[in-house]
Design an enzyme around this catalytic site. Structure first.
Site, PDB file in Angstrom:
ATOM      1  CB  ALA B  13       7.339  19.712 -14.397  1.00  0.00           C
ATOM      2  CB  THR B  14       7.509  23.034 -10.105  1.00  0.00           C
ATOM      3  OG1 THR B  14       8.216  23.867  -9.245  1.00  0.00           O
ATOM      4  CG2 THR B  14       6.119  22.851  -9.587  1.00  0.00           C
ATOM      5  CB  THR B  15       9.685  20.845  -5.710  1.00  0.00           C
ATOM      6  OG1 THR B  15      10.331  19.900  -6.521  1.00  0.00           O
ATOM      7  CG2 THR B  15       9.360  20.259  -4.357  1.00  0.00           C
ATOM      8  CG  ASP B  30      11.488  24.040  -8.597  1.00  0.00           C
ATOM      9  OD1 ASP B  30      11.941  23.655  -9.687  1.00  0.00           O
ATOM     10  OD2 ASP B  30      10.263  24.240  -8.401  1.00  0.00           O
TER      11      ASP B  30
END
EC number: 3.4.25.1
Lengths: 261, 212
Positions: B13-15, B30
């Protein structure tokens, strides 16, 4: 020379199946398949500065045939054209193979199949039929052509042995030698499609043998900048202009021959 | 009765973000991988190579995303040898899209595919849920929700390579500071005609904003 077929007193026959080599390293079945192509009427394809033009001498065997039937130029995907010589049924089957290849490529990779890749894939398929005794080789050669904004015009020819070559101009069928001689006289790299269409029509008219084969239909198609990369049969007005040019050129040559006499 | 908690799946779960510029693309991500509330990897590189000049940014389930990237890497290797030249970015994106769509019920990953090819220059493709769409820039992952406003306001057409890199770093930094599931370091990949250049920007080198 029919080395393959030996006499009844029991010589070995090397030409009965594609899975047999002859002592001098030939596969006769493949060579016989190429003979089938040489018995068919001529097809030519020429690549120019901004496109590719195909011309086929389609012999009309009967006045009862509908005009335009038994087409020898196929569409394989929007941007690729295929002109054939040899057994027409074999050619039709291969055009379906080519269409499937192009379609699968587009489905998997999201863009038009590059012509070199398509010709290699179809050539591989043709080659597979030269390996086994259970099947016979395809009795047709065909010329593939396409035009692309980035790669420009491309022309490839595949023969029954399963090899594909890239060309600037090539001819297949009974008058291929005569056609090749005429093609070599052209400066195709400097010509546009519109100029080339007339020359292609002229070459077909030149190589057509009036004595042996009577009536013929000229099938002309092109793909290039002039058609925005779409392969299609040449429009009626361009066709008529090309045929007129071809017929006039032939008459001129006849006239000049008479003068010399 | 004992209530057994289901093992938490590793999520990136990220950018992630990718931006086109004239002559190439910049990808950014990230580096946090979480399993529930635990950070299981704080330095994961989510920018995965698909080919020399085509990368993809991974988000969603870590295993799903990595596997898709590996499969497409293999398929592109074979494909580029078959056609005898570098593959198009569109081909890579189509391959990713075909897997994402076919297995959309089983998979839970979103890959943004970006790269350079000689026909179309720099291109960014979105493959969320099995669609295929080319965009000038794209953001993804849980952290992207916090920066939609920022990217919409700050993106300009015709940015230079350096402007794009700064834009990407700013976006990642802002997302990391607001999204609990994003953090760690920022990875950057810049791809142009000459090739791909990978860069890692450590936490203390990231740009800071008003409250930092």
């Amino acid at each position: 020379m029919r080395e393959g077929l030996k006499t009844q007193d029991g010589g070995i026959q090397y030409d009965l199946s594609a899975s047999t080599f002859s002592p001098d390293g030939r596969v006769f079945q493949v060579e016989y398949a190429m003979k089938a192509v040489e018995n068919s009427s001529t097809a030519i394809g020429i690549r120019c500065k901004d496109g590719v033009v195909f011309g086929v001498e389609k012999l009309v065997l009967s006045k009862l045939y509908e005009q335009g039937s038994n087409k020898r130029i196929f569409n394989v995907d929007r941007h690729v054209g295929m002109a054939v010589a040899g057994l027409l049924a074999d050619a039709r089957s291969l055009s379906e193979v080519a269409r499937e290849e192009a379609s699968n490529f587009r489905s998997n990779y999201g863009h038009n199949i590059p012509l070199k890749h398509l010709s290699e894939r179809v050539a591989m398929y043709v080659h597979a039929y030269t390996l086994y005794s259970a099947v016979r080789p395809f009795g047709c050669s065909f010329i593939l052509g396409s035009y692309d904004q980035d790669d420009g015009p491309q022309l490839y020819m595949v023969d029954p042995s399963g090899i594909s070559y890239g060309y600037w101009g090539c001819a297949i069928g009974k008058a291929k030698q005569a056609a090749k001689t005429e093609i070599e006289k052209l400066q195709m790299k400097d010509m546009t499609c519109r100029e080339l269409v007339k020359e292609v029509a002229k070459i077909i008219y030149i190589v057509h043998d009036e004595v042996k084969d009577k009536a013929f239909e000229l099938e002309l198609s092109w793909v290039g900048e002039v058609t925005n990369g779409k392969h299609e049969l040449v429009p009626k007005d361009v066709r008529e202009e090309a045929e007129k040019y071809a017929k006039d050129s032939l008459e001129e040559e006849d006239d000049s021959d008479e003068e010399n006499m | 009765i004992k209530y057994k908690k289901k093992k938490k799946e590793w999520q990136t779960a990220t950018t992630i973000i990718a931006v086109e510029f004239n002559g190439g693309v910049v990808l950014g991500s990230d580096s946090r991988v979480s399993a529930g509330e635990t950070v299981v990897n704080r330095v994961m590189n989510k920018l995965s190579l698909l080919h020399d000049k085509i990368y993809c940014a991974l988000s969603g389930s870590a295993a799903d995303a990595q596997t898709i990237a590996e499969m497409v890497n293999y398929q592109l290797d074979v494909h580029s040898i078959e056609i005898g030249e570098d593959p198009q970015v569109r081909s890579a994106a189509t391959l990713v899209k075909n897997i994402s769509y076919k297995y959309k019920e089983e998979l839970s990953a979103h890959l943004i595919v970006a790269g350079w090819d000689r026909r179309g220059g720099g291109q960014v493709f979105v493959t969320l849920n099995g669609l295929l769409s080319r965009q000038p820039f794209a953001v993804g992952g849980s952290g992207s929700s916090y920066v939609y406003g920022f990217v919409d306001a700050e993106y300009q057409k015709g940015m230079s390579k350096e402007d794009c890199q700064q834009f990407v770093v700013n976006t990642i930094s802002l997302a990391m500071s607001r999204d609990g599931s994003s953090g760690g370091v920022a990875y950057l990949v810049t791809i142009d005609e000459k090739g791909a250049e990978e860069k890692c920007i450590l936490g203390n080198e990231l740009p800071t904003f008003y409250d930092q």
